[in-house]
Design a protein around this motif. Structure first.
Motif, PDB file in Angstrom:
ATOM      1  N   THR A 294       0.802  -1.223   0.000  1.00  0.00           N
ATOM      2  CA  THR A 294       0.000   0.000   0.000  1.00  0.00           C
ATOM      3  C   THR A 294       0.839   1.280   0.000  1.00  0.00           C
ATOM      4  N   GLU A 295       2.119   1.178   0.368  1.00  0.00           N
ATOM      5  CA  GLU A 295       2.963   2.376   0.334  1.00  0.00           C
ATOM      6  C   GLU A 295       3.113   2.897  -1.096  1.00  0.00           C
ATOM      7  N   TYR A 296       3.041   1.998  -2.090  1.00  0.00           N
ATOM      8  CA  TYR A 296       3.111   2.423  -3.483  1.00  0.00           C
ATOM      9  C   TYR A 296       1.838   3.153  -3.900  1.00  0.00           C
ATOM     10  N   LEU A 297       0.728   2.751  -3.319  1.00  0.00           N
ATOM     11  CA  LEU A 297      -0.525   3.435  -3.617  1.00  0.00           C
ATOM     12  C   LEU A 297      -0.487   4.862  -3.084  1.00  0.00           C
ATOM     13  N   GLU A 298       0.090   5.036  -1.896  1.00  0.00           N
ATOM     14  CA  GLU A 298       0.239   6.386  -1.343  1.00  0.00           C
ATOM     15  C   GLU A 298       1.153   7.228  -2.212  1.00  0.00           C
ATOM     16  N   LEU A 299       2.209   6.616  -2.717  1.00  0.00           N
ATOM     17  CA  LEU A 299       3.127   7.316  -3.609  1.00  0.00           C
ATOM     18  C   LEU A 299       2.393   7.775  -4.871  1.00  0.00           C
ATOM     19  N   LEU A 300       1.575   6.906  -5.427  1.00  0.00           N
ATOM     20  CA  LEU A 300       0.808   7.248  -6.624  1.00  0.00           C
ATOM     21  C   LEU A 300      -0.203   8.351  -6.318  1.00  0.00           C
ATOM     22  N   ARG A 301      -0.861   8.269  -5.195  1.00  0.00           N
ATOM     23  CA  ARG A 301      -1.811   9.321  -4.804  1.00  0.00           C
ATOM     24  C   ARG A 301      -1.116  10.666  -4.668  1.00  0.00           C
ATOM     25  N   ASN A 302       0.072  10.666  -4.082  1.00  0.00           N
ATOM     26  CA  ASN A 302       0.832  11.906  -3.940  1.00  0.00           C
ATOM     27  C   ASN A 302       1.203  12.485  -5.304  1.00  0.00           C
ATOM     28  N   GLU A 303       1.572  11.618  -6.240  1.00  0.00           N
ATOM     29  CA  GLU A 303       1.900  12.067  -7.595  1.00  0.00           C
ATOM     30  C   GLU A 303       0.680  12.679  -8.276  1.00  0.00           C
ATOM     31  N   VAL A 304      -0.464  12.054  -8.095  1.00  0.00           N
ATOM     32  CA  VAL A 304      -1.686  12.583  -8.696  1.00  0.00           C
ATOM     33  C   VAL A 304      -2.040  13.929  -8.062  1.00  0.00           C
ATOM     34  N   GLU A 305      -1.828  14.062  -6.774  1.00  0.00           N
ATOM     35  CA  GLU A 305      -2.094  15.340  -6.106  1.00  0.00           C
ATOM     36  C   GLU A 305      -1.167  16.428  -6.646  1.00  0.00           C
ATOM     37  N   GLU A 306       0.105  16.107  -6.839  1.00  0.00           N
ATOM     38  CA  GLU A 306       1.045  17.064  -7.427  1.00  0.00           C
ATOM     39  C   GLU A 306       0.625  17.404  -8.860  1.00  0.00           C
ATOM     40  N   PHE A 307       0.138  16.406  -9.585  1.00  0.00           N
ATOM     41  CA  PHE A 307      -0.356  16.626 -10.939  1.00  0.00           C
ATOM     42  C   PHE A 307      -1.544  17.577 -10.912  1.00  0.00           C
ATOM     43  N   ARG A 308      -2.429  17.393  -9.946  1.00  0.00           N
ATOM     44  CA  ARG A 308      -3.625  18.234  -9.831  1.00  0.00           C
ATOM     45  C   ARG A 308      -3.242  19.701  -9.667  1.00  0.00           C
ATOM     46  N   VAL A 309      -2.216  19.952  -8.850  1.00  0.00           N
ATOM     47  CA  VAL A 309      -1.763  21.322  -8.634  1.00  0.00           C
ATOM     48  C   VAL A 309      -1.203  21.905  -9.940  1.00  0.00           C
ATOM     49  N   LEU A 310      -0.378  21.133 -10.637  1.00  0.00           N
ATOM     50  CA  LEU A 310       0.173  21.589 -11.931  1.00  0.00           C
ATOM     51  C   LEU A 310      -0.951  21.816 -12.952  1.00  0.00           C
ATOM     52  N   PHE A 311      -1.912  20.935 -12.950  1.00  0.00           N
ATOM     53  CA  PHE A 311      -3.031  21.013 -13.892  1.00  0.00           C
ATOM     54  C   PHE A 311      -3.843  22.274 -13.652  1.00  0.00           C
ATOM     55  N   ALA A 312      -4.047  22.628 -12.393  1.00  0.00           N
ATOM     56  CA  ALA A 312      -4.806  23.831 -12.056  1.00  0.00           C
ATOM     57  C   ALA A 312      -4.099  25.098 -12.519  1.00  0.00           C
ATOM     58  N   GLU A 313      -2.771  25.059 -12.523  1.00  0.00           N
ATOM     59  CA  GLU A 313      -2.008  26.226 -12.982  1.00  0.00           C
ATOM     60  C   GLU A 313      -2.153  26.395 -14.468  1.00  0.00           C
TER      61      GLU A 313
END
Length: 133
Positions: free
Chosen positions: A114-133
């Motif tokens: 599950t630690e990999y799932l958290e890593l993926l979620r964090n990447e998607v969250e970072e993507f969301r911030v970039l996407f909003a910009e």
């Protein structure tokens, strides 16, 4: 009417690949692929055939959603047409949301790392911030 005019085209493929948003989308795709590779018959021999099948199906959905992101970014940036950009933006947003949902589905079906799932979620969250910009 349909003349090839390079001056009216959007960004080149090389320019698109250098975009932080595209790079983050690519990283999400690679991470989803690595997560899918972790689901092997040997690693999950304790699961029943049905549960293992569901887990594998969930990883396929995760990879499919992650794979949509980069081509849609390229399509939005390459054509530089408002309608296509907005359509692709909606598809990208939905695919990123489905990746997040896929992480929950993997956990529900018994994914062990599950630690990999958290890593993926964090990447998607970072993507969301970039996407909003």
């Amino acid at each position: 009417m349909f003349e090839d005019d390079d001056d009216q085209l959007g960004k080149s493929h090389e320019e698109i690949e250098k975009m932080p948003l595209y790079k983050k989308g690519w990283h999400i795709m690679e991470l989803a692929d690595k997560i899918a590779e972790l689901v092997t018959d040997e690693e999950y021999s304790d699961l029943g055939e049905s549960e293992l099948g569901m887990l594998k199906s969930q990883t396929e959905f995760l990879c499919a959603d992650a794979m949509l992101i980069c081509p849609k970014i390229a399509g939005a940036e390459g054509g530089d047409l408002y309608g296509i950009r907005m359509e692709n933006a909606a598809i990208i947003r939905k695919a990123a949301r489905e990746v997040m949902t896929g992480c929950t589905g993997l956990k529900m079906w018994g994914f062990k790392q599950t630690e990999y799932l958290e890593l993926l979620r964090n990447e998607v969250e970072e993507f969301r911030v970039l996407f909003a910009e």
